[in-house]
Every structure is written in C-alpha cells, then in structure tokens.
Enzyme design. Structure first.
Site, PDB file in Angstrom:
ATOM      1  N   ASP A  12      -3.323 -13.496 -10.489  1.00  0.00           N
ATOM      2  CA  ASP A  12      -2.120 -12.918  -9.902  1.00  0.00           C
ATOM      3  C   ASP A  12      -2.095 -11.455 -10.312  1.00  0.00           C
ATOM      4  OD1 ASP A  12       0.379 -12.064  -9.116  1.00  0.00           O
ATOM      5  OD2 ASP A  12       1.463 -13.778  -9.932  1.00  0.00           O
ATOM      6  N   ASN A  54      -7.182  -3.889  -2.915  1.00  0.00           N
ATOM      7  CA  ASN A  54      -6.903  -4.313  -1.551  1.00  0.00           C
ATOM      8  C   ASN A  54      -5.715  -5.258  -1.437  1.00  0.00           C
ATOM      9  OD1 ASN A  54      -7.613  -5.172   1.371  1.00  0.00           O
ATOM     10  ND2 ASN A  54      -7.754  -7.081   0.199  1.00  0.00           N
ATOM     11  N   TYR A  72       7.419  -2.319   2.068  1.00  0.00           N
ATOM     12  CA  TYR A  72       5.952  -2.316   2.140  1.00  0.00           C
ATOM     13  C   TYR A  72       5.447  -0.906   2.451  1.00  0.00           C
ATOM     14  CZ  TYR A  72       1.358  -2.971   4.344  1.00  0.00           C
ATOM     15  OH  TYR A  72       0.037  -2.846   4.715  1.00  0.00           O
ATOM     16  N   GLY A  73       6.027  -0.271   3.469  1.00  0.00           N
ATOM     17  CA  GLY A  73       5.613   1.090   3.809  1.00  0.00           C
ATOM     18  C   GLY A  73       5.850   2.061   2.681  1.00  0.00           C
ATOM     19  N   ALA A  74       6.998   1.917   2.011  1.00  0.00           N
ATOM     20  CA  ALA A  74       7.299   2.806   0.885  1.00  0.00           C
ATOM     21  C   ALA A  74       6.321   2.591  -0.259  1.00  0.00           C
ATOM     22  CB  ALA A  74       8.733   2.564   0.407  1.00  0.00           C
ATOM     23  N   ALA A  75       5.943   1.337  -0.504  1.00  0.00           N
ATOM     24  CA  ALA A  75       4.985   1.048  -1.572  1.00  0.00           C
ATOM     25  C   ALA A  75       3.615   1.640  -1.250  1.00  0.00           C
ATOM     26  CB  ALA A  75       4.878  -0.463  -1.786  1.00  0.00           C
ATOM     27  N   LYS A  76       3.206   1.566   0.002  1.00  0.00           N
ATOM     28  CA  LYS A  76       1.925   2.151   0.389  1.00  0.00           C
ATOM     29  C   LYS A  76       1.961   3.678   0.303  1.00  0.00           C
ATOM     30  CE  LYS A  76      -0.454  -1.566   1.269  1.00  0.00           C
ATOM     31  NZ  LYS A  76      -1.573  -1.960   0.364  1.00  0.00           N
TER      32      LYS A  76
END
Length: 259
Positions: free
Chosen positions: A60, A87, A153-157
């Site tokens: 994990d 990834n 998700y977008g903010a994390a990327k």
C-alpha cells in the site's frame, strides 16, 4: 536511423505496475532489458502485460512504512535501484461538495503523498549509482485544466508536477526527476469511464491525433526519459496526449483557419 534503447542491467521499480498504464510501463521496461519489480494491491493475472515483471510485491503505497520496507528489500535483492516510476494513482468521479473528508484525503494520499514516500525512501539508493538515478512521476492532463468530478485528483497531480520541478533542482546532479503527463489512455477500465465504443470514438475525436493513447505509449516515454538519450533532461513534464484537447470554439467557428 532507428535508435534502440538497451537498459540491460538496470533495476526499475514501478508502483501500480500490474494494470492499466502501469502494466504498459512495466512491459516497456522489460522489453528494453531492465529488471523490473512492481507493487500494487492486486497481483497481475498470468499472461497480462503486468505479469511481464519478474516480481510483484503487495504494497500500500499510502503507507510510508510499507514503502520503505519494499524499497529496502528491492535494493537488497539487486544491490541498488536505478529507476523509480511513481505510477500508482487514480480516483473515481465524485461531487466535490458532498464527498467526505476521508475521500479527499485518500485521493490525495494515493496520487501525491505516495510519490513523496516512494521518492524519499528511494533517494539514498538511486542517488548512489555511478551513472545517477532517475525518478519518473506519472501525472495527468487534469493537472493543468479543469477536472470537474475529479477536482482533488487534478490538484494532486498538479502538486506532483510542482514536486517534480523542485526535486529536479534539489537532487541534481545525482538524480534526474521528470514527469510524464498522460492524456486519455485506453485501458481495461476506459469503457467504464468514457462509455461504449461509440461514445469512446466521439471522445477520441476531441484529441487532435484522433485516438486514445495506449499504455505502451506511456511506457515508451518512460523508457526514453530513463535512458542515456535523456541524460540532460530533468525537471521536465513530457506531454503524451496526442496534442491535448481540441479547443471547444473550433466546433462552432465558421472558418477556424482564419482565427
């Protein structure tokens, strides 16, 4: 003249390397001759691209203790690590306003903090190699355009792309750090996200090249950036997106060539 990339003797780690984009990355590095170890939550089925890796570990990547143990075990088996590919990631669609704090936290942990934990644990090993190490972060087109339904998700990327640029400077010249920004990729889960074959064809029409990327296309970019051909490339974000997304106004403009 064709250039063949030979990574024989290099040890490569791929998080989330059993399925989807990760499986394409795994297979590409194996084809280039590298020794590849992957981790994830589910072992790849025999005969699938992810099964090309000689060893799978159940890890994990949101747990820094498990990550550090895995990195130490891999380094002990091979005497070092040359390339790390962060990834692991993804997120289901959710309404931002009503999603729970726990949901937002888990998305951030998987898509950003996991890469932080892996890169930090791997640094002493990848930086010790004579030829210098490589860290590759898999990001998304969502990092630089609106991502409704997957906002966190977008903010994390986006955070991962910022981390890429900072570590490229902080870890130079021992370790090169780059990111690969994926556009739309046709994986085993694509139909559930984009719809049936007709809907997927219409979505593909929004991509200038007119097709989704294959997981192997992302893998090929990773192999290139991990190779000596990219020895002076660090801190970069390589777009593997078929040209991005066609501007919406082109659908309505009477003569786009004049604009």
């Amino acid at each position: 003249m064709a250039l063949e990339i030979d990574l024989t003797g290099r040890t490569v780690l791929v998080t989330g390397g059993a399925r989807g984009v990760g499986a394409g990355i795994t297979e590409s590095f194996v084809e280039a001759g590298a020794v590849v170890e992957i981790c994830g939550r589910t072992e790849p089925a025999p005969g699938t691209p992810g099964s090309a890796a000689p060893r799978f570990s159940r890890v994990d990547v949101r747990d820094e203790t498990q990550v550090r143990r895995w990195i130490d075990e891999v380094a002990g088996r091979h005497g070092g690590i040359d390339v790390v590919v962060n990834n692991a990631g993804g997120a289901p669609s959710a309404d931002f306003a009503s999603a729970s704090p726990r949901f937002h936290r888990r998305v951030t942990e998987l898509n950003f903090l996991s890469a932080v934990f892996v890169a930090q644990a791997a640094f002493p090993v990848v930086s010790a190699g004579a030829g210098g190490g490589v860290v590759l972060n898999i990001t998304s087109i969502s990092a630089r355009r609106p991502s409704p339904g997957t906002a966190v998700y977008g903010a994390a990327k986006a955070a991962l792309e910022s981390l890429t640029a900072s570590l490229a400077v902080e870890w130079a010249p021992k370790v090169r750090v780059n990111a690969i920004s994926c556009g739309l990729v046709e994986t085993e889960g694509a139909a559930g996200h984009y719809g049936d074959a007709g809907q997927m064809a219409r979505v593909a029409g929004t991509i200038p090249r007119g097709v989704f990327a294959r997981p192997a296309d992302i893998g090929a970019a990773c192999v290139l950036l991990a190779s000596p051909l990219a020895v002076h490339i660090t801190g970069a974000v390589l777009n593997v997106d078929g040209g991005g997304e066609r501007p919406a106004f082109l659908q309505y403009a009477p003569d786009p060539a004049r604009r």
